[in-house]
Enzyme design. Structure first.
Site, PDB file in Angstrom:
ATOM      1  N   GLY A  33       0.825  -1.206   0.000  1.00 20.36           N
ATOM      2  CA  GLY A  33       0.000   0.000   0.000  1.00 20.36           C
ATOM      3  C   GLY A  33       0.856   1.252   0.000  1.00 20.36           C
ATOM      4  N   HIS A  39       4.308   2.425  -8.087  1.00 20.86           N
ATOM      5  CA  HIS A  39       3.357   1.298  -8.081  1.00 20.86           C
ATOM      6  C   HIS A  39       2.437   1.363  -9.299  1.00 20.86           C
ATOM      7  CE1 HIS A  39       4.130   1.720  -3.590  1.00 20.86           C
ATOM      8  NE2 HIS A  39       4.462   0.465  -3.816  1.00 20.86           N
TER       9      HIS A  39
END
Ligand code: PAF
Length: 293
Positions: A33, A39
């Protein structure tokens, strides 16, 4: 399209089974996360590794407790699933696996995966148990999600080497893809931990990429003396970072320490503390390193 958020192993496995039964491929991006543009690049790469118009992209968001040491930042690691979904959704993900720690590690869990040699040195030297935690959770995620391809960032260079080795050694039917580090416009490698930095620390954090780039330039200009390359990089970090944990030149494939620059690709990797924040970065040197990344 809102991706389905799945929090149990049973549900995630059933979802994957259904996708596979339809003959579709699964591309997987494991994360903890605190998503950033690095990402997002992995999510785009995941989509690109699927056949056009078919296949499914799965993102996992799990702050894996077993890869944090007792004095590390597990408690303060940023957790914001809704924020992560907002960042990830535009990349076109199909499912998000976001389990709880007890779902992943129920009582009596006791099996681990250890990549014995590659976990030594570099980050492994100061983070004992870290790569056992990483290899174990990635192995579990692969078994739950059963991806055909999994995408990892090259910023965690040793992690990528550990995972590639695990997949070969344990005959896992997963293609592992490494993607170049995504950087801020000024060169700072994107990291979830950059958000810990105050403005002064953010400025000093730049010394990592600057030292790596300057050393790559010296190497490209013909400097082959490893001690001299490392001394030059060290000089750029000294007095700027609060603690240099390691600065090492290693073989880019085997991670064997290098005493001389030869014909093989090398990686120059650094870990340093800026305040309480530990940052890592690396660049490739030697053959196949001509392109800046
Ligand atoms: O790179 C990371 O974010 C983590 O180490 C990973 C691969 C998701 C395992 O927890």
């Amino acid at each position: 399209v809102t991706p389905s958020v799945v929090s149990t192993v049973a549900e995630m496995s059933a979802w994957s089974e259904e996708v596979r039964a339809r003959g579709e491929r699964i591309a997987f991006v494991p994360t903890m996360g605190a998503l950033h543009a690095g990402h997002v690049a992995l999510l785009h790469a995941a989509r690109e590794h699927l056949p056009r118009d078919t296949g499914r992209v799965v993102l996992s968001v799990f702050v894996n407790p077993t890869q944090f040491g007792p004095a590390e930042d597990l408690a303060r690691y940023p957790r914001d699933l809704q924020g992560d979904l907002a960042i990830a959704a535009p990349a076109g993900i199909d499912a998000v696996f976001a389990p709880t720690p007890v779902e992943m590690y129920p009582p009596h869990h006791q099996t681990t995966v250890r990549v014995a040699e590659l976990e030594q040195g570099m980050c492994g030297a100061t983070r004992p148990g870290h790569f056992v935690g990483v290899a174990t959770v990635v192995c579990k995620l692969f078994n739950i999600i059963r991806p055909h391809v999994a995408i990892f960032g090259e910023k965690d260079f040793q992690q990528l080497a550990v995972i590639r080795r695990m997949v070969v050694d344990l005959n896992m039917p997963v293609q592992v893809v490494g993607m170049p580090t995504v950087r801020e416009p000024d060169g700072l490698a994107m990291s979830s931990r950059n958000r810990y930095l105050d403005p002064d620390q953010r400025e000093r954090a730049l010394s990592l990429s600057r030292a790596l780039f300057a050393t790559r330039a010296r190497s490209a200009a013909g400097e082959r003396d490893v001690a001299s390359l490392l001394a030059g990089a060290q000089a750029l970090l000294a007095g700027v970072v609060d603690r240099l944990e390691y600065l090492e030149l290693r073989d880019a494939e085997t991670l064997a320490p290098l005493t001389s620059m030869g014909e093989r690709p090398a990686v120059l990797a650094v870990a340093a503390f800026i305040g309480k924040t530990r940052l890592i970065d690396n660049v490739r040197l030697g053959p196949a390193a001509a392109e800046p990344r």
